[in-house]
Design a protein around this motif. Structure first.
Motif, PDB file in Angstrom:
ATOM      1  N   ALA A 192       0.840  -1.209   0.000  1.00 53.19           N
ATOM      2  CA  ALA A 192       0.000   0.000   0.000  1.00 53.19           C
ATOM      3  C   ALA A 192       0.871   1.253   0.000  1.00 53.19           C
ATOM      4  CB  ALA A 192      -0.918  -0.010   1.218  1.00 53.19           C
ATOM      5  N   GLY A 193       0.438   2.236  -0.769  1.00 46.24           N
ATOM      6  CA  GLY A 193       1.185   3.485  -0.844  1.00 46.24           C
ATOM      7  C   GLY A 193       2.233   3.486  -1.939  1.00 46.24           C
ATOM      8  N   THR A 194       2.475   2.331  -2.571  1.00 46.73           N
ATOM      9  CA  THR A 194       3.418   2.280  -3.699  1.00 46.73           C
ATOM     10  C   THR A 194       2.629   2.301  -5.002  1.00 46.73           C
ATOM     11  OG1 THR A 194       3.460  -0.129  -3.995  1.00 46.73           O
ATOM     12  CG2 THR A 194       4.869   0.793  -2.263  1.00 46.73           C
ATOM     13  N   ARG A 195       3.309   2.580  -6.107  1.00 51.24           N
ATOM     14  CA  ARG A 195       2.622   2.636  -7.394  1.00 51.24           C
ATOM     15  C   ARG A 195       2.244   1.234  -7.893  1.00 51.24           C
ATOM     16  NH1 ARG A 195       4.414   6.236 -10.010  1.00 51.24           N
ATOM     17  NH2 ARG A 195       3.380   5.754 -11.976  1.00 51.24           N
ATOM     18  N   TYR A 196       2.655   0.205  -7.151  1.00 51.75           N
ATOM     19  CA  TYR A 196       2.365  -1.167  -7.579  1.00 51.75           C
ATOM     20  C   TYR A 196       1.152  -1.763  -6.858  1.00 51.75           C
ATOM     21  CZ  TYR A 196       7.041  -0.687  -9.488  1.00 51.75           C
ATOM     22  OH  TYR A 196       8.138  -0.237 -10.175  1.00 51.75           O
ATOM     23  N   TYR A 197       0.617  -1.044  -5.896  1.00 47.17           N
ATOM     24  CA  TYR A 197      -0.466  -1.602  -5.091  1.00 47.17           C
ATOM     25  C   TYR A 197      -1.682  -1.981  -5.940  1.00 47.17           C
ATOM     26  CZ  TYR A 197      -4.429  -1.882  -1.913  1.00 47.17           C
ATOM     27  OH  TYR A 197      -5.565  -2.305  -1.250  1.00 47.17           O
ATOM     28  N   ALA A 274      -3.706  12.943 -12.566  1.00 52.92           N
ATOM     29  CA  ALA A 274      -2.943  13.964 -11.840  1.00 52.92           C
ATOM     30  C   ALA A 274      -1.456  13.826 -12.130  1.00 52.92           C
ATOM     31  CB  ALA A 274      -3.213  13.835 -10.341  1.00 52.92           C
ATOM     32  N   GLU A 275      -0.989  12.603 -12.235  1.00 53.20           N
ATOM     33  CA  GLU A 275       0.429  12.369 -12.508  1.00 53.20           C
ATOM     34  C   GLU A 275       0.785  12.836 -13.917  1.00 53.20           C
ATOM     35  OE1 GLU A 275       3.232   8.902 -10.913  1.00 53.20           O
ATOM     36  OE2 GLU A 275       1.800   8.191 -12.415  1.00 53.20           O
ATOM     37  N   ARG A 276      -0.128  12.642 -14.863  1.00 55.42           N
ATOM     38  CA  ARG A 276       0.096  13.084 -16.241  1.00 55.42           C
ATOM     39  C   ARG A 276       0.206  14.609 -16.294  1.00 55.42           C
ATOM     40  NH1 ARG A 276      -4.412  11.707 -18.174  1.00 55.42           N
ATOM     41  NH2 ARG A 276      -3.890   9.572 -18.811  1.00 55.42           N
ATOM     42  N   GLU A 277      -0.638  15.275 -15.532  1.00 66.86           N
ATOM     43  CA  GLU A 277      -0.603  16.742 -15.521  1.00 66.86           C
ATOM     44  C   GLU A 277       0.699  17.258 -14.924  1.00 66.86           C
ATOM     45  OE1 GLU A 277      -4.113  17.792 -13.421  1.00 66.86           O
ATOM     46  OE2 GLU A 277      -5.470  17.355 -15.113  1.00 66.86           O
ATOM     47  N   ARG A 278       1.204  16.552 -13.911  1.00 61.75           N
ATOM     48  CA  ARG A 278       2.473  16.967 -13.318  1.00 61.75           C
ATOM     49  C   ARG A 278       3.644  16.726 -14.260  1.00 61.75           C
ATOM     50  NH1 ARG A 278       0.194  14.423  -8.743  1.00 61.75           N
ATOM     51  NH2 ARG A 278       1.473  12.564  -9.113  1.00 61.75           N
ATOM     52  N   ALA A 279       3.571  15.641 -15.015  1.00 61.74           N
ATOM     53  CA  ALA A 279       4.688  15.293 -15.902  1.00 61.74           C
ATOM     54  C   ALA A 279       4.743  16.192 -17.134  1.00 61.74           C
ATOM     55  CB  ALA A 279       4.568  13.829 -16.321  1.00 61.74           C
ATOM     56  N   PHE A 288      -1.830   2.793 -21.300  1.00 66.23           N
ATOM     57  CA  PHE A 288      -1.708   1.702 -20.338  1.00 66.23           C
ATOM     58  C   PHE A 288      -2.333   2.081 -18.996  1.00 66.23           C
ATOM     59  CE2 PHE A 288       1.807   0.502 -23.191  1.00 66.23           C
ATOM     60  CZ  PHE A 288       1.470  -0.829 -23.408  1.00 66.23           C
ATOM     61  N   VAL A 289      -2.883   1.085 -18.325  1.00 70.76           N
ATOM     62  CA  VAL A 289      -3.476   1.298 -17.013  1.00 70.76           C
ATOM     63  C   VAL A 289      -2.387   1.459 -15.960  1.00 70.76           C
ATOM     64  CG1 VAL A 289      -4.939   0.280 -15.211  1.00 70.76           C
ATOM     65  CG2 VAL A 289      -5.570   0.034 -17.637  1.00 70.76           C
ATOM     66  N   PHE A 290      -1.378   0.632 -16.054  1.00 70.40           N
ATOM     67  CA  PHE A 290      -0.301   0.657 -15.071  1.00 70.40           C
ATOM     68  C   PHE A 290       0.981   1.139 -15.748  1.00 70.40           C
ATOM     69  CE2 PHE A 290      -3.260  -2.734 -13.803  1.00 70.40           C
ATOM     70  CZ  PHE A 290      -3.716  -2.165 -12.615  1.00 70.40           C
ATOM     71  N   THR A 291       1.501   2.262 -15.261  1.00 72.21           N
ATOM     72  CA  THR A 291       2.609   2.915 -15.954  1.00 72.21           C
ATOM     73  C   THR A 291       3.700   3.384 -14.981  1.00 72.21           C
ATOM     74  OG1 THR A 291       1.718   5.160 -15.775  1.00 72.21           O
ATOM     75  CG2 THR A 291       0.943   3.818 -17.632  1.00 72.21           C
ATOM     76  N   THR A 292       4.772   3.843 -15.594  1.00 71.71           N
ATOM     77  CA  THR A 292       5.824   4.525 -14.838  1.00 71.71           C
ATOM     78  C   THR A 292       5.382   5.965 -14.607  1.00 71.71           C
ATOM     79  OG1 THR A 292       6.969   5.300 -16.816  1.00 71.71           O
ATOM     80  CG2 THR A 292       7.546   3.101 -16.014  1.00 71.71           C
TER      81      THR A 292
END
Length: 379
Positions: A192-197, A274-279, A288-292
């Motif tokens: 939990a709390g990681t991008r892999y959860y 939100a991550e896309r907007e920051r990047a 992809f659903v699960f990304t870097t």
């Protein structure tokens, strides 16, 4: 040139006292007239060899087997037959690796195809086992060798496949390692709390293969109806991450999503937005659903590392990503889901695979069912 009947021959005694049988035949591929000599200590020996060659001709086989080495043939087979086939890139890479590491090296790789006998293959299997290779790996190497030699028969390089006379190394179906529900919860708590959860939880609840989960794109998920469509698998090949279609029609399947997983994916999509907007410009959109952090697909090796770390923190040594898939299947069977339905959910090509891997769980369910019925019928 007058047409010759295929397989004319003559026998003569040579000056040195040995005998020669000479076969004259028409090469079916080129139409050219060819000659092949066979030598023996007696005329009967030479004639017997020539008659065997005639029998080979009658079946469309070469008069004699080629003297190309196993090593050279394997490389030719990879560069032609395998390269032209529809096999996945990952499968082609696996074939190349197994041949290069275990079949092409001497002494086996130095043998010429005309001299390979079933006992040579038996000896190869023994050497592979002495190296400490797992039986599943030994079996895989044997299968690839048999395929390569099948190609030699097809091309008329040898008359018959010596591997066909060797029993395929067998492996005992290992009981699938699985975790109890409380252990899965403990593992996920550590992730939990990681991008892999979200990825690990989805595998744990749907039984997806790691590659299938990593290949998921948003257009394959219907959050309104709560359904997930398996359309491919992601793996590393040639140093790149590629998505290939499912191996079998049954692997291409639709899985229902429980409300909790729909909520999980809704929250995950919001976090990704939100991550896309920051990047900003650094984001590479592939759907992809699960990304870097930059939108690219996750590397399977990093997923394994994340799972191993979480499992270690939870005190679950030996668990891997596939363990979550096994745990889901085991939980379904223990809950009374019939094995055919479990096989469909897992995308197994054959229900017998499911039965082999999870037969021990079915026995436990059957025993529980017997006990329940016995209790109901107790006077």
């Amino acid at each position: 040139m007058a047409k010759r009947s295929n397989g004319e021959g003559s026998v003569r005694k040579r000056a040195n006292g040995s005998w020669e049988a000479r076969l004259v035949y028409v090469d079916e591929a080129s139409g050219a007239v060819k000659r092949q000599s066979f030598y023996g200590r007696t005329g009967a020996d030479a004639r017997k060899q020539m008659q065997a060659a005639r029998a080979r001709l009658a079946t469309g086989a070469p008069v004699i087997d080629a003297k190309i080495t196993v090593e050279a043939w394997c490389r030719q087979w990879l560069a032609t037959t395998v390269a032209a086939s529809s096999r996945r890139a990952t499968t082609r890479e696996l074939y190349e690796k197994l041949l290069r590491l275990h079949i092409e090296p001497p002494p086996f790789g130095r043998l010429t195809l005309d001299r390979v006998r079933p006992t040579d293959i038996d000896a190869l299997v023994l050497r592979l086992r002495e190296k400490g290779l797992a039986e599943s790996t030994v079996q895989r190497i044997f299968v690839v060798l048999r395929l390569a030699l099948d190609g030699a028969v097809r091309d008329g390089v040898i008359a018959r496949n010596p591997a066909s006379a060797v029993k395929q190394p067998s492996i005992e179906r290992a009981e699938a390692q699985h975790l109890e529900a409380t252990e899965v919860v403990a593992l996920l708590d550590q992730a939990a709390g990681t991008r892999y959860y979200a990825l690990l939880r989805l595998i744990a609840t749907t039984g997806l293969r790691k590659g299938e989960a990593l290949a998921l794109r948003w257009d394959a998920i219907d959050l309104d109806d709560g359904a997930l469509h398996v359309r491919g698998t992601l793996a590393r090949s040639g140093g790149r991450l590629i998505v290939t279609p499912p191996k079998t029609a049954l692997s291409r399947r639709t899985l229902p999503l429980a409300p909790a997983e729909v909520e999980l994916l809704v929250a995950h999509r919001a976090a990704q937005t939100a991550e896309r907007e920051r990047a900003q410009a650094e984001w590479s959109e592939h759907g992809f659903v699960f990304t870097t952090e930059t939108g690219r697909p996750m590397d399977p090796r990093n997923v394994l590392r994340a799972l191993t770390t979480a499992a270690s923190k939870a005190g679950l040594a030996g668990a891997n990503v596939h363990t979550l898939r096994h745990s889901a299947a085991t939980a379904w069977i223990e809950a009374g889901v019939n094995i055919k339905a479990v096989s469909t959910l897992l995308g197994h090509a054959d229900i017998r695979i499911t039965a082999d891997v999870y037969g021990h769980v079915s026995d436990a369910v059957a025993r529980a069912a017997m006990q329940t019925l016995s209790g109901l019928l107790r006077p």
